[in-house]
Design a protein around this motif. Structure first.
Motif, mmCIF file in Angstrom:
data_model
loop_
_atom_site.group_PDB
_atom_site.id
_atom_site.type_symbol
_atom_site.label_atom_id
_atom_site.label_comp_id
_atom_site.label_asym_id
_atom_site.label_seq_id
_atom_site.Cartn_x
_atom_site.Cartn_y
_atom_site.Cartn_z
ATOM 1 N N TRP A 112 -38.508 71.778 20.046
ATOM 2 C CA TRP A 112 -37.845 71.403 21.456
ATOM 3 C C TRP A 112 -38.638 70.957 22.363
ATOM 4 O O TRP A 112 -38.412 70.573 23.355
ATOM 5 N N VAL A 115 -38.862 67.920 24.108
ATOM 6 C CA VAL A 115 -37.405 67.834 25.001
ATOM 7 C C VAL A 115 -37.821 68.640 26.304
ATOM 8 O O VAL A 115 -37.473 68.162 27.476
ATOM 9 N N ASP B 9 -28.702 73.541 19.449
ATOM 10 C CA ASP B 9 -29.874 73.914 18.686
ATOM 11 C C ASP B 9 -29.445 73.841 17.175
ATOM 12 O O ASP B 9 -30.234 73.203 16.426
ATOM 13 N N VAL B 12 -29.152 70.321 15.929
ATOM 14 C CA VAL B 12 -30.519 69.734 15.402
ATOM 15 C C VAL B 12 -30.913 70.403 14.098
ATOM 16 O O VAL B 12 -31.406 69.458 13.015
ATOM 17 N N SER B 75 -30.171 60.131 19.560
ATOM 18 C CA SER B 75 -30.987 60.922 20.755
ATOM 19 C C SER B 75 -30.520 62.223 20.864
ATOM 20 O O SER B 75 -29.523 62.626 20.516
ATOM 21 N N ILE B 76 -31.303 63.197 21.553
ATOM 22 C CA ILE B 76 -30.986 64.420 21.836
ATOM 23 C C ILE B 76 -29.791 64.209 22.921
ATOM 24 O O ILE B 76 -28.944 65.158 22.815
ATOM 25 N N LEU B 123 -33.311 62.718 28.203
ATOM 26 C CA LEU B 123 -32.684 63.237 26.803
ATOM 27 C C LEU B 123 -32.569 62.145 25.980
ATOM 28 O O LEU B 123 -32.599 62.193 24.682
ATOM 29 N N LEU B 128 -34.049 62.515 17.295
ATOM 30 C CA LEU B 128 -34.132 63.605 16.255
ATOM 31 C C LEU B 128 -35.453 63.099 15.413
ATOM 32 O O LEU B 128 -35.940 64.119 15.161
ATOM 33 N N MET B 131 -38.168 65.271 16.690
ATOM 34 C CA MET B 131 -38.249 66.532 16.614
ATOM 35 C C MET B 131 -38.757 66.910 14.959
ATOM 36 O O MET B 131 -38.851 68.211 14.900
#
Lengths: 133, 133
Positions: A112, A115, B9, B12, B75-76, B123, B128, B131
């Motif tokens: 994270w 982010v 969380d 993801v 995207s987040i 954001l 993804l 991450m």
DNA sequence: ATCAAATAGTATAAAAACAGTACTCTTTAT
DNA sequence: ATAAAGAGTACTGTTTTTATACTATTTGAT
């Protein structure tokens, strides 16, 4: 919904109130009056802001708070940090250990961070001045 | 602390699990097993993601969920939006009326918008793929 | 046709976080 | 000395979040 606490919202209102006043030094009670927010709440916010040197406090009779930076130099990031604590999107940040049951097997451990970084810089780049204009 | 919900969380983690699997179609139970997260929780996350078309769902026996976008295109921002609702930093956004007692006299009415915009674009620019790498 | 596997949708109970307030302590001007 | 004003802390009720459970619906297989 991602959100900041109501207290952070109040903090902005209170800080803006400074810029609308002729006096440089204002007591918590005076600010409560100006903002129409409850006095204990205003006091709480100011204490938090003072701890992070966003406002300067003068104790004792005739004391109060003053704003000694231009509002263009005060970022939302620092206000939020003072009031709500560190800006981090999840509880599992960096090296924080022991707080997550899935630590051993978590597939996104530490992921994270991009982010958090993005968020932080977004909030750094908005100043109080941007919110009054 | 600014934060997203734990569910985001999990989302993801679950989405990443897709990329680690050979099967394109995975049931909630299978994903729970892969991620070691509780099955009801995984199911809940997947339902939310399906509603926003981040995963595709196939009902009935032999059904499950599949990921039909490349993770670099997710995207987040959209994950958070699907799971936590709209990305907005305070409850008083735009034209929202009636939720705030100070509406009539609020000095920063509508001023959080620059923050919302900054946050949202921050954001949007993390995917993804960022991450997992 | 029936059954079983799987998602969709909704509701609920427990836990955690937050908001608001109150109280005591310390500092300082008069 | 006294009173004004901030500092620090603690408590309580409310709201949110979290996790789970339950029912309904869809669909493939026999």
């Amino acid at each position: 919904m991602i959100k900041v606490s109501r207290l952070a919202d109040y903090a902005v209102v209170v800080l803006v109130a400074f810029t609308r006043s002729d006096d440089a030094l204002l007591s918590a009670a005076a600010l409560a009056d100006k903002t129409k927010l409850p006095e204990p709440t205003v006091a709480k916010v100011l204490k938090l802001l003072a701890k992070d040197n966003i406002v300067k406090s003068i104790r004792g009779a005739g004391g109060g708070y003053s704003l000694d930076k231009p509002i263009g130099n005060i970022s939302i990031a620092e206000i939020v940090k003072a009031v709500d604590g560190p800006i981090a999107v999840t509880s599992c940040v960096d090296g924080a250990t022991g707080s997550c049951d899935y630590e051993g097997c978590c597939a996104v451990k530490g992921r994270w961070n991009p982010v958090n970084v993005a968020l932080h810089s977004a909030l750094e780049n908005v100043t109080l001045a941007d919110m009054t204009s």
